[in-house]
Design an enzyme around this catalytic site. Sequence first.
Site, PDB file in Angstrom:
ATOM      1  CG  ASN A 113      36.112  34.042  36.370  1.00 37.41           C
ATOM      2  OD1 ASN A 113      36.481  34.319  37.520  1.00 37.41           O
ATOM      3  ND2 ASN A 113      35.800  34.953  35.473  1.00 37.41           N
ATOM      4  NE  ARG A 148      39.324  37.288  35.353  1.00 33.68           N
ATOM      5  CZ  ARG A 148      38.435  38.197  35.709  1.00 33.68           C
ATOM      6  NH1 ARG A 148      37.235  37.840  36.086  1.00 33.68           N
ATOM      7  NH2 ARG A 148      38.742  39.472  35.666  1.00 33.68           N
ATOM      8  CG  HIS A 197      39.780  44.302  32.130  1.00 34.85           C
ATOM      9  ND1 HIS A 197      39.302  45.600  32.101  1.00 34.85           N
ATOM     10  CD2 HIS A 197      38.874  43.584  32.830  1.00 34.85           C
ATOM     11  CE1 HIS A 197      38.174  45.669  32.775  1.00 34.85           C
ATOM     12  NE2 HIS A 197      37.880  44.459  33.236  1.00 34.85           N
ATOM     13  NE  ARG A 256      34.549  47.903  38.875  1.00 36.38           N
ATOM     14  CZ  ARG A 256      35.281  47.058  38.150  1.00 36.38           C
ATOM     15  NH1 ARG A 256      36.577  47.197  38.082  1.00 36.38           N
ATOM     16  NH2 ARG A 256      34.698  46.091  37.477  1.00 36.38           N
TER      17      ARG A 256
END
Length: 407
Positions: A7, A95, A184, A245
Amino acid sequence: MKILIVNSGSSSIKFQLIDMGGEKVLASGLVERIGEEKGVVSCTLRPETGLKAKVERSEKVEDHSKGMRLVVDVLTDPASGVISGKDSIEAIGHRVVHGGEEFHSPTLITAEVLEAIENNVALAPLHNPANLDGIRVAGELFPGVKQIAVFDTAFHQTIPPKAYHYALPSELYEKEKIRRYGFHGTSHQYVAQECAKQMKRSLTELNLITVHLGNGCSMCAIERGLSVDTSLGLTPLEGLVMGTRSGDVDPALHFFLARNCGMDIKRIDDMLNKESGLKGLCGMNDMRDIHEQIAVGNKRARLALEVQTYRNRKYIGAFMAVLGRVDAIVFTAGIGENDSIVRAKSLEKMEHFGVELDSQRNDQRVREPVLLSSDSSRVQVWGIPTNEELAIARASKAVLTGEEVCP
Ligand code: AMP
């Protein structure tokens, strides 16, 4: 088959080496502060055995290429490593954050796939370039080894047009591909599959709401195994209240900030992505700190908890309306797995919708799949630990062997 999961972020590389025979994690680690004066490589070797060992090295890591070489050094170290040489790695699963509309499933990486990921850089300018760096560097270091891209957006490609279109001039979708994508996806799909296993049902007959509450937060409405709506949108900013966020705001906020507060686009972007959410409301983005502060009477911390859990509840209600019948609600990720208070507050007043949390069952940190609802609850509530690395490894193996991983 040993698969290396990568990742790759802008200044970090997270990795895991998984032996797919028994799905054992051989090593799990992180290269941080790439490009800075002092980089850090940390790795836990054989975490699931009595021979568990930790390695930490601090040295300058100029770029991702050096970072990946250090990963190989740690894995193949004659004294403490877990493999004899890099030839032991049979595949690399990456990923990749944004697959746009092109990618509906994990994909073997070819020159055309790289080009398509590159074409989606405008949709994920912070993530896709870093993911591409990881793929290119791994390609140089492991020539001939198959690489697979697993996209955060792919699971959500089954969302119907009525749910993914914004009510904007149609050419913005046609020319710029502006629409809701969702993220996700690997986590939502993984916990949905685990939930079906626990319920001893086929995922293709279940309707689920999966609630991923970590530093980033999102929810997914899953109908018969397929994502039909999700809370994150064109970017990972829409929807729920996250660590830093904002989630949903009035779109006119941006004009207001520009006209009345003298903020330019970069400032607004930074504010909504890095200084909002729980952190904006109370100065803390870790839910553990927020609980500690609530206990000593901090009113802003209390408000942050209320705002986040109220938004969760509102979205759960909306996704119940989307699905009609809901068989289970699944909580996962750092907050979803560990925080019984957030789970309970996110499900308040839901008895009328057939959701009855069992307060004793809920009062635990989830380490393996557990039922959290009462036996009489029409909608089951589960806590299921997510494992995106394992999901990427399974998906990569499936691409190589041609087996089905989807429901
Ligand atoms: P993740 O992004 O899934 O790694 O989740 C990270 C977040 O999980 C942290 O920022 C915390 O807010 C939250 N978290 C982790 N451990 C706990 C805990 N024991 N109780 C409450 N929240 C936790």
